[in-house]
Every structure is written in structure tokens, then in C-alpha cells.
Design an enzyme around this catalytic site. Structure first.
Site, PDB file in Angstrom:
ATOM      1  N   SER A  46      -2.768   8.990   2.723  1.00 56.84           N
ATOM      2  CA  SER A  46      -3.218   8.931   1.326  1.00 56.84           C
ATOM      3  C   SER A  46      -4.612   8.328   1.241  1.00 56.84           C
ATOM      4  O   SER A  46      -5.408   8.724   0.380  1.00 56.84           O
ATOM      5  CB  SER A  46      -2.228   8.156   0.459  1.00 56.84           C
ATOM      6  N   GLU A  47      -4.946   7.363   2.119  1.00 54.67           N
ATOM      7  CA  GLU A  47      -6.312   6.824   2.185  1.00 54.67           C
ATOM      8  C   GLU A  47      -6.707   6.474   3.606  1.00 54.67           C
ATOM      9  O   GLU A  47      -5.873   6.055   4.422  1.00 54.67           O
ATOM     10  CB  GLU A  47      -6.470   5.577   1.306  1.00 54.67           C
ATOM     11  N   THR A  48      -7.980   6.648   3.872  1.00 51.30           N
ATOM     12  CA  THR A  48      -8.638   6.191   5.091  1.00 51.30           C
ATOM     13  C   THR A  48      -9.833   5.354   4.656  1.00 51.30           C
ATOM     14  O   THR A  48     -10.556   5.737   3.731  1.00 51.30           O
ATOM     15  CB  THR A  48      -9.106   7.381   5.944  1.00 51.30           C
ATOM     16  N   HIS A  77      -3.408  -0.494  -1.717  1.00 50.30           N
ATOM     17  CA  HIS A  77      -2.899  -0.681  -0.355  1.00 50.30           C
ATOM     18  C   HIS A  77      -4.010  -0.549   0.689  1.00 50.30           C
ATOM     19  O   HIS A  77      -3.982  -1.271   1.703  1.00 50.30           O
ATOM     20  CB  HIS A  77      -1.683   0.241  -0.087  1.00 50.30           C
TER      21      HIS A  77
END
Length: 279
Positions: A46-48, A77
Site C-alpha cells: 500500500s505504501e513504499t 503506518h
């Protein structure tokens, strides 16, 4: 080759897949936007995030946050997971807590001495207030809800764009079977309360259609916005724990506390992968 860490956030259990993972690239100075976005598509999380030297003298480090499709000014997060990765790599805060510089400005991060959990101070909402009737109708249709299922609705946007619904109870949240294409262009948060005396106060789900076109397992930014809204309306106490990810087989736990003017959102962080990545 650059140092790389993957951290599971909002879980304290060492088994993988119980929180929400974030990929963190250290020493990211010199990487351009195209390379960062390409790597975020490759990790398919979902995120990097990318750790960089700060440009603000008040910050300990600067963070850029990418979904597989776009850059975000702030996300919860990734903030906690990146702070854990920075500390694991030997980072030392200049002050009592960490200060992260990101697109939303400066975000304070603290570590609880007793539990070891990291928490961030919720940034101000960039959009709040009621949701118009047409959008509420679209949200109900996309989530297959009747009008009487929804207790309230509000914008809870602190950067990613969240619009949120409060349902009659946690069971109604867990029963949702959304039509994600019907929610195109929206990132939707949903919450419902458990009975008093339960292990957790709320069940939360996040349908991040704009960001990742899927349900997000455990979402710090959404929980921050929900807390600011629900505390202001007297629907939750000044300290509580929210569950998220249950419907996806996760066991995310988000610890929320209001101290003075600040709402702190935190949880466990578990390092799952350490190594290097060719960028």
C-alpha cells in the site's frame, strides 16, 4: 544498492502478515520521482517510503511516501514503520522525540517507554465537516448500505482524502461487501463501535480506492482522522484501541490517546525484512 527494510505496523506479533507492511528505502538521496514511483509499483504494498536528509532544521529526517499509483503528503503506518526503520539503522533523535518532515509538514513521533510502541501526533485535518447528501447516497450504494445503517458521515481528510461513515455497530462494519468500482475516485473509511467492555472500542475498515484500488489492512491516517472526528463529537473516549484488518485475516491494533491538544495514534512495529535493494 541501498539499505532496505520492510516493517509490519500495528502489530506486536512477530509472525508476518498480521499488521500492515511498509517498504522503506534508506539513503534515498539522488533518486528521482520516476524511480521512486517505479519501486513503489514493484513492491506492490500500500505504501513504499524513502528516507532522506531533512530540509527543515527542526526535523530528524525527511520522508517521501508513495502508493503504487501516486505520492501522498502523509500516511500513518508508513510514518511509524519508517521511524522504526530509521531507528533500527542507528538514527538518533535530536530532541526528546522524533520529528519527521513530509509533504504535510512536520510530524512528531514518540516511543512509549513502557510498551515500546511508536505513535505519531495526528496532523490537522485539511478537510472536515459534513458530507453532502448526494455523496452520502453514493457511499451507501457503493457499500450496499441502507440509510438507517449510517449513524453519521464526515470528511476526515488529513492528506490522503478520507471521507468516513460511522455505522450502527462493529458487526455492520465487518459485514460490508463493497462495490469498489462504484467508489472510484474516493478513499472511504468506515467505523462501528463494539459493546462497552469489549477488548477493542471500534472496528475500522478502509477502502483506499484512489490509493491502491483495494481494502487497506490497517490505516494510521484514517484512524487519526476518525479519532479527531469521533472524540470531538463525544462518541469515543480520550483513550481507546481500534481493530482493523479483521475482514482480511489481519489482527491490526491501533492505540489512540488524546493528551492535551494532541491526538496520538500508535501501535507495534515489527521488522520483517532487512537487506539491500538495487535502485
Amino acid at each position: 544498492m541501498r539499505p532496505f527494510t520492510q516493517v509490519d505496523v500495528f502489530t506486536e506479533e512477530p509472525a508476518p502478515g498480521l499488521g500492515n507492511p511498509v517498504a522503506v528505502v534508506h539513503d534515498a538521496e539522488g533518486l528521482d520521482d520516476t524511480t521512486m514511483q517505479r519501486l513503489a509499483r514493484w513492491t506492490n504494498l500500500s505504501e513504499t517510503t524513502f528516507l532522506l536528509p531533512p530540509t527543515d532544521p527542526a526535523a530528524d529526517y525527511r520522508l517521501r511516501i508513495f502508493t503504487p499509483s501516486r505520492e501522498l503528503p502523509f500516511a500513518g503506518h508508513p510514518t511509524l514503520g519508517s521511524a522504526r526503520a530509521w531507528l533500527e539503522a542507528g538514527g538518533v533523535a535530536r530532541g526528546e522525540g522524533l520529528v519527521q518532515e513530509c509533504g504535510a509538514g512536520l510530524v512528531r513521533v514518540r516511543r512509549d517507554a513502557a510498551s515500546g510502541r511508536l505513535a505519531f501526533a495526528a496532523p490537522p485535518l485539511v478537510r472536515s465537516g459534513p458530507v453532502d447528501a448526494d455523496l452520502q447516497a453514493r457511499l451507501r450504494a457503493g457499500l450496499h448500505l441502507a440509510e438507517e445503517d449510517v449513524v453519521d458521515a464526515a470528511w476526515t481528510d488529513n492528506g490522503p482524502g478520507w471521507v468516513s461513515l460511522l455505522l450502527r455497530d462493529a458487526g455492520a462494519v465487518l459485514a460490508l461487501e463493497p462495490d469498489l468500482p462504484a467508489l472510484t475516485g474516493l478513499d472511504v473509511g468506515v467505523a462501528g463501535a463494539y459493546p462497552p467492555g469489549s477488548e477493542v472500542a471500534l472496528e475500522v475498515r478502509a477502502f483506499a480506492v484512489v490509493s491502491v484500488a483495494a481494502e487497506d489492512p490497517v490505516t494510521g491516517s484514517l484512524n487519526a482522522g476518525l479519532a479527531q472526528w469521533l472524540m470531538a463529537t463525544g462518541r469515543v473516549p480520550d483513550a481507546y484501541v481500534a481493530a482493523q484488518g479483521t475482514a482480511l485475516g489481519r489482527r491490526g491494533r491501533v492505540h489512540v490517546e488524546r493528551l492535551g491538544d494532541d491526538v496520538w495514534v500508535g501501535g507495534g512495529t515489527v521488522v520483517g525484512v532487512s537487506g539491500t535493494v538495487a535502485v
